[in-house]
Scaffold this active site. Structure first.
Site, PDB file in Angstrom:
ATOM      1  N   LYS A 170       0.863  -1.174   0.000  1.00  0.00           N
ATOM      2  CA  LYS A 170       0.000   0.000   0.000  1.00  0.00           C
ATOM      3  C   LYS A 170       0.902   1.228   0.000  1.00  0.00           C
ATOM      4  CE  LYS A 170      -2.070   3.010   1.809  1.00  0.00           C
ATOM      5  NZ  LYS A 170      -2.088   4.468   1.432  1.00  0.00           N
ATOM      6  N   GLU A 194       9.252   1.906  11.374  1.00  0.00           N
ATOM      7  CA  GLU A 194      10.269   2.957  11.338  1.00  0.00           C
ATOM      8  C   GLU A 194       9.484   4.250  11.245  1.00  0.00           C
ATOM      9  OE1 GLU A 194      12.222   5.900  10.120  1.00  0.00           O
ATOM     10  OE2 GLU A 194      12.658   4.789   8.274  1.00  0.00           O
ATOM     11  N   CYS A 227      13.574  10.806   7.048  1.00  0.00           N
ATOM     12  CA  CYS A 227      13.416  10.541   8.478  1.00  0.00           C
ATOM     13  C   CYS A 227      14.739  10.642   9.224  1.00  0.00           C
ATOM     14  CB  CYS A 227      12.809   9.163   8.682  1.00  0.00           C
ATOM     15  SG  CYS A 227      13.722   7.825   7.894  1.00  0.00           S
ATOM     16  N   GLU A 237       8.851  17.174  15.008  1.00  0.00           N
ATOM     17  CA  GLU A 237       9.341  16.840  13.668  1.00  0.00           C
ATOM     18  C   GLU A 237       8.670  17.740  12.635  1.00  0.00           C
ATOM     19  OE1 GLU A 237      10.292  12.829  11.139  1.00  0.00           O
ATOM     20  OE2 GLU A 237       8.294  12.972  12.028  1.00  0.00           O
TER      21      GLU A 237
END
Length: 494
Positions: free
Chosen positions: A189, A265, A299, A398
């Site tokens: 997906k 993750e 990331c 973030e």
């Protein structure tokens, strides 16, 4: 059939690229015919349409994957699986120009980046795990003269691979290659914002000789759509997810009812620790990459930069000067170093943090606005912020864009206290020429990956993953197979 291209590397190559689902070896539309537009973030133009999947398509894909587990795929030996994995890698390389075009059109990243990192690394992921499966062993133990124990590996089963939009092809192959090497079947997906290279990847798997149903692809959204249906499906045995921490928490709650195996993750707010004895030119060169490559949408990007006070002013002066030299613009221009952010929504989110930084008392040393000459596209100048303390939201949350904060420090103890004062723990970089300090500081940082005098240098045999709310589990080398396979211990009484 979805349209694919094999043409010169120009932004005019793709017109009307329509992405369909890939289920049981065939490209198919949604049962209800629903589609949504795929937008080029650099031009805000429609590239093509994407089939919008939901529970019906997920049911079909999971059923196909479940059937394929006990079909020809199960009967293949390791050498036969390896041959298919290597053929997938070869086909990715053969279609490198095409795939780098599609990746840049989808993400807004420069084509030199997608062509030099994303696509080659995608091929290497298959090459690496094809090689690794030949060396994989399981433990055996002799219990005195009483018994012999040995472990055998078997596939986990049907694995859901849910991917983010920042490195769509690279990260999907990082999941897909070991999952297939271990003998699993999968339902992919991809992020709804970046559907094209996943679509071509499904086609490549078919062309490489993959049996029907082993690799399936369903496009769609997350909540109340394909993503939710996939993670809740009772016949999905494991979920590998890369993405935002909040979404990871939602998936974990959904998966709890059936105790699915999880590998996450998630987000990061990664620190760079720069000591005064480091080679400043080397530091600057790498920090430019760790701050702004891929528009800062990685990331692992180092968005919190801590500099020992004796080097602070000199570092900041050089870093700002070099940042101002970075060309922001057309992903298909060879001079471009920073492309477009992924979407209007994400552009608004990132720029809201720049506004917040000013409200929190920060100084925008450079950047912070749309570059001149661009009235379309989600472009943002690389941004450096100073004057913020550890309590500010801009330092703690973030942002996932070309925005970094630079903060001075005086002692190891002080900087480590600040570095570890976060609910994230993905990666960090330490810059020093003091060997003892390097080991001491690296070992004190609460992160899954710590680089010393470098950044993003990856050996695929090593464990990859985060601590705290940056992830669950590790992948890479044997760690990937620990997730994608089940161990059965067999005890033979002597």
């Amino acid at each position: 059939m979805t349209q694919t291209v094999k043409a010169p590397a120009t932004k005019e190559t793709v017109k009307g690229f329509d992405c369909l689902h890939f289920i049981d070896g065939k490209f198919v539309p949604s049962k209800n015919g629903k589609v949504f537009d795929n937008i080029n973030p650099a031009t805000e133009e429609v590239i093509g349409t994407v089939a919008e999947g939901g529970a019906a398509e997920i049911d079909l894909a999971v059923a196909a994957a479940k059937r394929a587990l006990n079909g020809p795929w199960k009967k293949m030996n390791a050498n036969e699986r390896v041959a298919i994995l290597r053929r997938i890698a070869d086909l990715i390389i053969e279609r490198k120009d095409e795939m780098s075009i599609l990746e840049s059109l989808d993400t807004g990243k420069p084509t030199w980046l997608s062509g030099s990192i994303d696509v080659p690394r995608a091929a290497y992921n298959f090459q690496f795990f094809a090689d690794y499966i030949r060396t994989l062993t399981a433990e055996s133990t002799q219990h005195d003269d009483i018994a012999i124990n040995y472990a055998v590996r078997r596939p986990v089963g049907v694995v859901a691979l849910i991917n983010p939009w920042n490195l769509p092809l690279l990260l999907m192959t990082w999941k897909l290659a070991p999952a297939l090497a271990a003998g699993n079947t999968v339902v992919m997906k991809p992020a709804e914002l970046t559907p094209m290279t996943a679509t071509v990847l499904a086609e490549i798997c078919r062309d490489a000789g993959m049996p029907d149903g082993v690799v399936n692809l369903v496009h769609g959204f997350g909540p109340d759509s394909a993503g939710a249906a996939l993670v809740e499906h009772p016949d999905v045995n494991a979920i590998s997810f890369t993405g935002e921490t909040t979404t990871g928490k939602i998936i974990m709650k959904s998966a709890a009812n059936s105790l699915k195996r999880l590998s996450y993750e998630l987000g990061g707010k990664n620190p760079n620790l720069i000591f005064a004895d480091a080679d400043l030119d080397e530091v600057i060169e790498t920090t430019l990459k760790s701050s702004f490559i891929n528009q800062g949408e990685v990331c692992l990007c180092g968005s919190r930069i801590y500099v020992e006070r004796p080097a602070y002013e000199k570092f900041l002066e050089k870093f700002v000067a070099k940042t101002k030299e970075l060309v922001v613009g057309d992903p298909f221009d060879a001079k471009t170093k920073v492309g477009a952010l992924i979407s209007e929504e994400h552009y608004d989110r990132v720029t809201s943090y720049i506004k917040l930084a000013k409200e929190e008392g920060g100084t925008i040393v450079t950047g912070g606005k749309r570059p001149e000459g661009f009235d379309k596209g989600y472009f943002l100048e690389p941004t450096i912020i100073t004057g913020l303390d550890r309590k500010c939201r801009v330092v703690n949350e973030e942002i996932f864009g070309p925005v970094v904060t630079v903060i001075p420090f005086d002692t190891e103890e002080e900087v480590l206290d600040q570095v570890n004062d976060t609910h994230y723990g993905l990666s960090a970089s330490v810059w020093t020429n003091d060997l003892r300090r390097a080991h001491r500081v690296a070992g004190s940082i609460e992160a899954g990956i710590v680089w010393v005098n470098t950044w993003f240098l990856r050996d695929l045999r090593t464990p990859f993953g985060g601590m705290k709310q940056s992830g669950v589990g590790r992948e890479g080398g044997v760690h990937s197979f620990e997730f994608y396979s089940e161990l059965t211990n067999i005890c033979i009484k002597l």
